[in-house]
Enzyme design. Structure first.
Site, PDB file in Angstrom:
ATOM      1  N   CYS A 265      -6.018   9.497  -5.104  1.00 14.71           N
ATOM      2  CA  CYS A 265      -4.680   9.961  -5.519  1.00 14.71           C
ATOM      3  C   CYS A 265      -4.318   9.600  -6.952  1.00 14.71           C
ATOM      4  O   CYS A 265      -4.093  10.499  -7.774  1.00 14.71           O
ATOM      5  CB  CYS A 265      -3.638   9.391  -4.567  1.00 14.71           C
ATOM      6  SG  CYS A 265      -3.986   9.834  -2.867  1.00 14.71           S
TER       7      CYS A 265
HETATM    8  C1  UGA Z   1      -1.390   5.925  -3.216  1.00 14.90           C
HETATM    9  C2  UGA Z   1       0.117   5.594  -3.144  1.00 14.90           C
HETATM   10  O1  UGA Z   1       0.305   4.180  -3.005  1.00 14.90           O
HETATM   11  C3  UGA Z   1       0.777   6.295  -1.956  1.00 14.90           C
HETATM   12  O2  UGA Z   1       2.184   6.066  -1.985  1.00 14.90           O
HETATM   13  C4  UGA Z   1       0.505   7.807  -2.087  1.00 14.90           C
HETATM   14  O3  UGA Z   1       1.068   8.520  -1.007  1.00 14.90           O
HETATM   15  C5  UGA Z   1      -0.987   8.051  -2.112  1.00 14.90           C
HETATM   16  O4  UGA Z   1      -1.544   7.354  -3.238  1.00 14.90           O
HETATM   17  C6  UGA Z   1      -1.197   9.539  -2.238  1.00 14.90           C
HETATM   18  O5  UGA Z   1      -0.814  10.111  -3.265  1.00 14.90           O
HETATM   19  O6  UGA Z   1      -1.595  10.169  -1.253  1.00 14.90           O
HETATM   20  P1  UGA Z   1      -3.594   5.005  -1.996  1.00 14.90           P
HETATM   21  O7  UGA Z   1      -4.358   5.852  -2.972  1.00 14.90           O
HETATM   22  O8  UGA Z   1      -3.948   5.065  -0.561  1.00 14.90           O
HETATM   23  O9  UGA Z   1      -2.012   5.369  -2.063  1.00 14.90           O
HETATM   24  O10 UGA Z   1      -3.806   3.512  -2.453  1.00 14.90           O
HETATM   25  P2  UGA Z   1      -2.911   2.328  -3.066  1.00 14.90           P
HETATM   26  O11 UGA Z   1      -2.661   1.330  -2.018  1.00 14.90           O
HETATM   27  O12 UGA Z   1      -1.756   2.853  -3.800  1.00 14.90           O
HETATM   28  O13 UGA Z   1      -3.968   1.711  -4.104  1.00 14.90           O
HETATM   29  C7  UGA Z   1      -4.512   2.496  -5.161  1.00 14.90           C
HETATM   30  C8  UGA Z   1      -5.376   1.658  -6.069  1.00 14.90           C
HETATM   31  O14 UGA Z   1      -4.581   0.769  -6.843  1.00 14.90           O
HETATM   32  C9  UGA Z   1      -6.414   0.772  -5.364  1.00 14.90           C
HETATM   33  O15 UGA Z   1      -7.643   0.874  -6.051  1.00 14.90           O
HETATM   34  C10 UGA Z   1      -5.854  -0.625  -5.464  1.00 14.90           C
HETATM   35  O16 UGA Z   1      -6.862  -1.605  -5.502  1.00 14.90           O
HETATM   36  C11 UGA Z   1      -5.126  -0.549  -6.797  1.00 14.90           C
HETATM   37  N1  UGA Z   1      -3.996  -1.512  -6.915  1.00 14.90           N
HETATM   38  C12 UGA Z   1      -2.926  -1.418  -6.101  1.00 14.90           C
HETATM   39  C13 UGA Z   1      -4.034  -2.492  -7.916  1.00 14.90           C
HETATM   40  O17 UGA Z   1      -5.001  -2.580  -8.698  1.00 14.90           O
HETATM   41  N2  UGA Z   1      -2.969  -3.343  -8.038  1.00 14.90           N
HETATM   42  C14 UGA Z   1      -1.882  -3.267  -7.232  1.00 14.90           C
HETATM   43  O18 UGA Z   1      -0.943  -4.075  -7.418  1.00 14.90           O
HETATM   44  C15 UGA Z   1      -1.859  -2.291  -6.235  1.00 14.90           C
END
Ligand code: UGA
Length: 425
Positions: A265
């Site tokens: 995403c």
């Molecule tokens: C993300 C959004 O959080 C959702 O709200 C959205 O609906 C979704 O995309 C989408 O568009 O369908 P997701 O891709 O499942 O969800 O994953 P996240 O939990 O957001 O994490 C994304 C990335 O960011 C991961 O690689 C994670 O390791 C990284 N991350 C997350 C960080 O590096 N730091 C943080 O503080 C949080």
């Protein structure tokens, strides 16, 4: 309500299972017959906590999967949940949206009652009014008639690994509506879920989704930049961000510095928004930096490793964690991918381990060594890079003693052992 869901991927399956759990009659329409068979036998096609339990309770009862589009004509609402992958130029590829819209329009020729088509896929602002509505109406063979058909854009905010919980307990429900009747008709879909509902127009709803993901990605790249500065100054970025996040205007979430964001995403949606901005004559300066930081961040891990072990030629390097985050087997845009590429380019031998994502990563890198447990990956290693925030990695300790030289670089703040170096802490 009687609901059809077109697309049995991540969003479609979670939506179908949760809507049937809320009491709706749901037909999940998916062209892949193997997926349909698996879902109908109660076997989820994705890894998601709580999915198996909810699927087995509802399948064959309020939920059915089919390859057939027929249920649409007797439904009240049809959700579009097909994929919008990134095209080579960064734009969102809307081919599947267009073909789903045409299939829905064809089915609605036989409909005898009012119907709402609801877009849940993440689509660039303007897509529902500029593509979905014309395609549906064209296939239906009619002009717009608000007494017969309405359109809603209802974006999802589901995090992989926590999607069922996010669906059932959202922060907000966004309803972009073609007209008031469509919104009023659609709203009871979420009866039983308590969250503020935002009513807006179709294009603003699409933009809310893109802007939300772009903002979350920006928070991460911001934390990473602050982390890179903190590391130089000898300050702990996690302490800094704890202090920053307690400001209620900022919030403590998504401020975890590390190897950057991956997944299906954030990278895709930020790129699509950048292309959209450029098409509209606006250079997206901030978003460009967000992506640049994200591309450079994982390579810092390799530089730190090199500064400790010297040349990587012929060195055994353990990669602990391959999924783009914990609780998923998804490796799309995982930050482990550029790291492995760089290690291979520098002649290292890569030994990888992930609790769920070994097989998915094997499809990208068939020639590296995949291990059944962290100890096997670490055995005799000259260095180790931790790429995913799996909570169980926090328990790793004596396994590191198996390394030939104990050089541990952490890309996610997860380890408890001493003798580790953080990417930006
Ligand atoms: C993300 C959004 O959080 C959702 O709200 C959205 O609906 C979704 O995309 C989408 O568009 O369908 P997701 O891709 O499942 O969800 O994953 P996240 O939990 O957001 O994490 C994304 C990335 O960011 C991961 O690689 C994670 O390791 C990284 N991350 C997350 C960080 O590096 N730091 C943080 O503080 C949080």
């Amino acid at each position: 309500m009687r609901i059809s869901v077109v697309g049995g991927g991540y969003v479609g399956l979670v939506t179908s299972v949760c809507l049937s759990e809320l009491g709706h009659e749901v037909d999940l329409i998916e062209i892949d017959a193997d997926k349909v068979a698996s879902i109908n036998s109660g076997q989820p096609t994705i890894y998601e906590k709580e999915m198996k339990g909810l699927l087995s309770v509802n399948i064959g009862f309020r939920l059915k999967a089919t390859t057939d589009y027929d249920p649409i004509s007797i439904s009240d609402i049809t959700f579009i949940c097909v994929g919008t992958p990134a095209a080579d130029d960064g734009h969102a590829d809307l081919t599947m949206i267009a073909s789903a819209s045409r299939s829905i329009g064809k089915q609605l020729r036989d409909a005898e009652k009012y119907h709402v088509v609801a877009v849940k896929s993440t689509v660039p602002p303007g897509t529902t009014s500029g593509l979905v509505i014309p395609e549906v109406l064209n296939a239906l063979g009619k002009g717009p008639d608000p007494d017969e058909i309405g359109f809603v854009m209802n974006p999802e905010f589901l995090r992989e690994g926590r999607a069922i919980n996010d669906f059932m307990h959202p922060d907000r429900i966004v309803l972009g509506c073609s007209d008031r009747r469509a919104g009023d008709f659609f709203e009871p879909v979420y009866d039983g879920i308590f969250a503020p509902k935002i009513r807006t127009n179709l294009t603003a709803a699409e933009m809310i989704k893109y802007a939300s993901n772009a903002f979350l990605a920006t928070k991460i790249s911001f934390s990473n930049e602050i982390g890179n500065i903190c590391k130089r100054l000898g300050v702990d970025v996690y302490e800094v961000m704890q202090g920053v996040g307690l400001d209620h205007r900022i919030s403590p979430h998504f401020l975890n510095a590390g190897a950057g964001f991956g997944g299906s995403c954030f990278p895709k949606d930020v790129s699509a928004l950048m292309q959209l901005a450029r098409d509209a004559g606006e250079e997206p300066l901030l978003l460009r930096s967000v992506m640049e930081i994200n591309e450079l961040q994982p390579l810092r891990m390799v530089s730190i490793l090199e500064s400790k072990v010297g040349s990587l030629e012929g060195k055994k390097i353990a990669i602990i964690g391959l999924a783009f985050k914990d609780n998923t087997d998804d490796v799309r845009e995982s930050r482990a991918i550029p790291v492995i590429n760089e290690l291979l380019k520098k002649g290292a031998e890569v030994r990888a381990y992930d609790p769920l994502a070994n097989e998915p990563m094997r499809r990208i890198f068939p020639d590296i060594i995949y291990c059944k447990n962290p100890g096997d990956a670490l055995q005799g290693a000259d260095g180790c890079l931790v790429m995913t925030e799996w909570p169980q990695f926090g328990l790793l300790d004596h396994e590191f003693e198996l390394m030939r030289s104990k050089v541990i670089v952490e890309g996610r703040r997860i380890l408890k052992c001493r003798d580790r170096e953080g990417i930006c802490w």
